[in-house]
Every structure is written in C-alpha cells, then in structure tokens.
Design a protein around this motif. Structure first.
Motif, mmCIF file in Angstrom:
data_model
loop_
_atom_site.group_PDB
_atom_site.id
_atom_site.type_symbol
_atom_site.label_atom_id
_atom_site.label_comp_id
_atom_site.label_asym_id
_atom_site.label_seq_id
_atom_site.Cartn_x
_atom_site.Cartn_y
_atom_site.Cartn_z
ATOM 1 N N LEU A 56 0.829 -1.207 0.000
ATOM 2 C CA LEU A 56 0.000 0.000 0.000
ATOM 3 C C LEU A 56 0.860 1.252 0.000
ATOM 4 C CD1 LEU A 56 -2.701 -1.157 2.568
ATOM 5 C CD2 LEU A 56 -2.977 -0.922 0.089
ATOM 6 N N ASP A 57 2.175 1.058 -0.144
ATOM 7 C CA ASP A 57 3.183 2.117 -0.233
ATOM 8 C C ASP A 57 3.291 2.934 1.042
ATOM 9 O OD1 ASP A 57 5.273 3.128 -1.746
ATOM 10 O OD2 ASP A 57 4.085 4.782 -2.513
ATOM 11 N N MET A 58 3.009 2.306 2.157
ATOM 12 C CA MET A 58 3.133 2.996 3.444
ATOM 13 C C MET A 58 4.596 3.088 3.834
ATOM 14 S SD MET A 58 0.032 1.565 5.730
ATOM 15 C CE MET A 58 -1.641 2.043 5.360
ATOM 16 N N PRO A 59 5.024 4.244 4.332
ATOM 17 C CA PRO A 59 6.400 4.374 4.810
ATOM 18 C C PRO A 59 6.643 3.451 5.999
ATOM 19 C CG PRO A 59 5.296 6.518 4.706
ATOM 20 C CD PRO A 59 4.259 5.482 4.448
ATOM 21 N N LEU A 60 7.889 3.037 6.166
ATOM 22 C CA LEU A 60 8.212 2.122 7.265
ATOM 23 C C LEU A 60 7.861 2.706 8.628
ATOM 24 C CD1 LEU A 60 11.553 0.440 6.186
ATOM 25 C CD2 LEU A 60 9.262 -0.548 6.252
ATOM 26 N N ALA A 61 7.976 4.018 8.786
ATOM 27 C CA ALA A 61 7.607 4.637 10.069
ATOM 28 C C ALA A 61 6.131 4.394 10.362
ATOM 29 C CB ALA A 61 7.923 6.127 10.044
ATOM 30 N N ASP A 62 5.288 4.497 9.348
ATOM 31 C CA ASP A 62 3.855 4.246 9.543
ATOM 32 C C ASP A 62 3.595 2.765 9.793
ATOM 33 O OD1 ASP A 62 3.448 6.918 9.164
ATOM 34 O OD2 ASP A 62 2.425 6.730 7.229
ATOM 35 N N VAL A 63 4.321 1.898 9.089
ATOM 36 C CA VAL A 63 4.177 0.463 9.316
ATOM 37 C C VAL A 63 4.530 0.147 10.764
ATOM 38 C CG1 VAL A 63 5.017 -1.838 8.671
ATOM 39 C CG2 VAL A 63 4.642 -0.105 6.892
ATOM 40 N N SER A 64 5.594 0.763 11.251
ATOM 41 C CA SER A 64 6.006 0.554 12.638
ATOM 42 C C SER A 64 4.911 0.993 13.609
ATOM 43 C CB SER A 64 7.301 1.318 12.909
ATOM 44 O OG SER A 64 7.705 1.149 14.237
ATOM 45 N N ARG A 65 4.323 2.132 13.329
ATOM 46 C CA ARG A 65 3.234 2.608 14.206
ATOM 47 C C ARG A 65 2.043 1.660 14.160
ATOM 48 N NH1 ARG A 65 1.824 8.488 12.755
ATOM 49 N NH2 ARG A 65 0.350 8.203 14.463
ATOM 50 N N LEU A 66 1.702 1.176 12.977
ATOM 51 C CA LEU A 66 0.589 0.235 12.862
ATOM 52 C C LEU A 66 0.883 -1.058 13.614
ATOM 53 C CD1 LEU A 66 -0.397 0.766 9.119
ATOM 54 C CD2 LEU A 66 -1.781 1.338 11.125
ATOM 55 N N LEU A 67 2.121 -1.513 13.508
ATOM 56 C CA LEU A 67 2.495 -2.717 14.261
ATOM 57 C C LEU A 67 2.364 -2.481 15.764
ATOM 58 C CD1 LEU A 67 5.553 -3.882 12.151
ATOM 59 C CD2 LEU A 67 3.415 -5.151 12.494
ATOM 60 N N GLY A 68 2.682 -1.266 16.200
ATOM 61 C CA GLY A 68 2.497 -0.923 17.604
ATOM 62 C C GLY A 68 1.034 -1.019 18.015
ATOM 63 N N PHE A 69 0.155 -0.598 17.113
ATOM 64 C CA PHE A 69 -1.287 -0.698 17.397
ATOM 65 C C PHE A 69 -1.728 -2.154 17.425
ATOM 66 C CE2 PHE A 69 -1.639 3.606 15.053
ATOM 67 C CZ PHE A 69 -1.282 4.295 16.201
ATOM 68 N N VAL A 70 -1.141 -2.981 16.556
ATOM 69 C CA VAL A 70 -1.465 -4.410 16.548
ATOM 70 C C VAL A 70 -1.000 -5.042 17.856
ATOM 71 C CG1 VAL A 70 -0.893 -6.627 15.469
ATOM 72 C CG2 VAL A 70 -1.449 -4.658 14.035
ATOM 73 N N ASP A 71 0.192 -4.654 18.291
ATOM 74 C CA ASP A 71 0.758 -5.229 19.521
ATOM 75 C C ASP A 71 0.002 -4.787 20.769
ATOM 76 O OD1 ASP A 71 2.661 -6.477 17.971
ATOM 77 O OD2 ASP A 71 4.208 -4.956 18.344
ATOM 78 N N LYS A 72 -0.486 -3.563 20.761
ATOM 79 C CA LYS A 72 -1.234 -3.016 21.903
ATOM 80 C C LYS A 72 -2.494 -2.340 21.383
ATOM 81 C CE LYS A 72 2.995 -2.248 24.452
ATOM 82 N NZ LYS A 72 3.946 -1.267 24.936
ATOM 83 N N PRO A 73 -3.525 -3.127 21.134
ATOM 84 C CA PRO A 73 -4.736 -2.594 20.491
ATOM 85 C C PRO A 73 -5.679 -1.852 21.437
ATOM 86 C CG PRO A 73 -4.973 -4.936 20.875
ATOM 87 C CD PRO A 73 -3.596 -4.561 21.328
#
Length: 141
Positions: A56-73
């Motif tokens: 989806l062409d998301m920058p890695l910084a945004d991917v990292s933030r999304l992963l943070g949301f997945v880890d702590k929803p």
C-alpha cells in the motif's frame, strides 16, 4: 522455518527480512543450535502484515506505528484512521503529479511526426529545455 523458507512463503527478499529485524519491525527469532534463525508462524504473520502495508506504499515509520497498534490494540482506532488518511493524501498527491507528468509526456510526444526525417521533434524539445528554453512539455497550454 529458516529465513529462506520465510522469504519464499512471503515473497520478501532475505536481505529485506534482515533489514526489518534490524529496524525492530520483525522480532529477532530464536536461534537453533547450529546458529540458524528459527522463524515461527508469528514471524510469517507479522512479515505478511508488513508486506501488505508496503504494498500500500506505506512508509516504514507508519508500518512501525501500525504494528504498535497491533501489539497493543488499546482502542487506537482514531490514530489508525489518521494514518490511513495521511497515506491516502500522499497517494492522491502522487496521482495528481502523475497526471501532470502524463500531460507533459503527451505534449512532448505530439512534437514527433513519427517519421524522424532528419531530426526528432522530441529530442529537439529536450535539447531546447536543457539549454533553458521553453519546451512543449512545460507549456501552460
């Protein structure tokens, strides 16, 4: 599974997997007695998530933030929405830029009769532009 198997299962290059590990996007796997990395199903799932975000062409910084949301929803849905809205704005800006580029290329292409009898209109325009002169592809018309 070994890194090569993880790579094949996800379509992500081995070096990219290692890079994601170094960046903290993918947790470092346990090591076997022989020193090889031993990836689990959770690595496969997380790497697939990262790959999808990157598609989806998301920058890695945004991917990292999304992963943070997945880890702590903890109801970060507004933040997730904001992230996606920002990405959508970037995509729309790029689309606008690509349409302008298409228009410029069409204007440049219109300079060529297709016969190239002695000269090429496209090359003439590009040379003129390189010399600081106005060119068809950057005209306001």
């Amino acid at each position: 599974m070994q890194i090569k198997e993880l790579s094949q299962a996800t379509g992500v290059d081995v070096e990219t997997i290692r890079y994601y590990e170094k960046q903290g996007l993918l947790p470092e796997p346990a090591r076997r007695d022989n020193g090889y990395r031993d990836y689990e199903a959770s690595h496969l799932e997380r790497l697939s998530f990262i790959r999808h975000c990157r598609a989806l062409d998301m920058p890695l910084a945004d991917v990292s933030r999304l992963l943070g949301f997945v880890d702590k929803p903890d109801a970060h849905f507004g933040d997730v929405d904001r992230l996606v809205d920002e990405q959508l704005a970037r995509v729309r800006a790029r689309l606008k830029s690509m349409r302008a580029l298409e228009k410029q290329l069409l204007q440049l292409r219109a300079r060529c009769s297709g016969t190239h009898a002695g000269h090429c209109g496209i090359l003439d325009e590009l040379v003129s532009a390189a010399q600081g002169e106005a060119c068809a592809c950057h005209s306001d018309g």
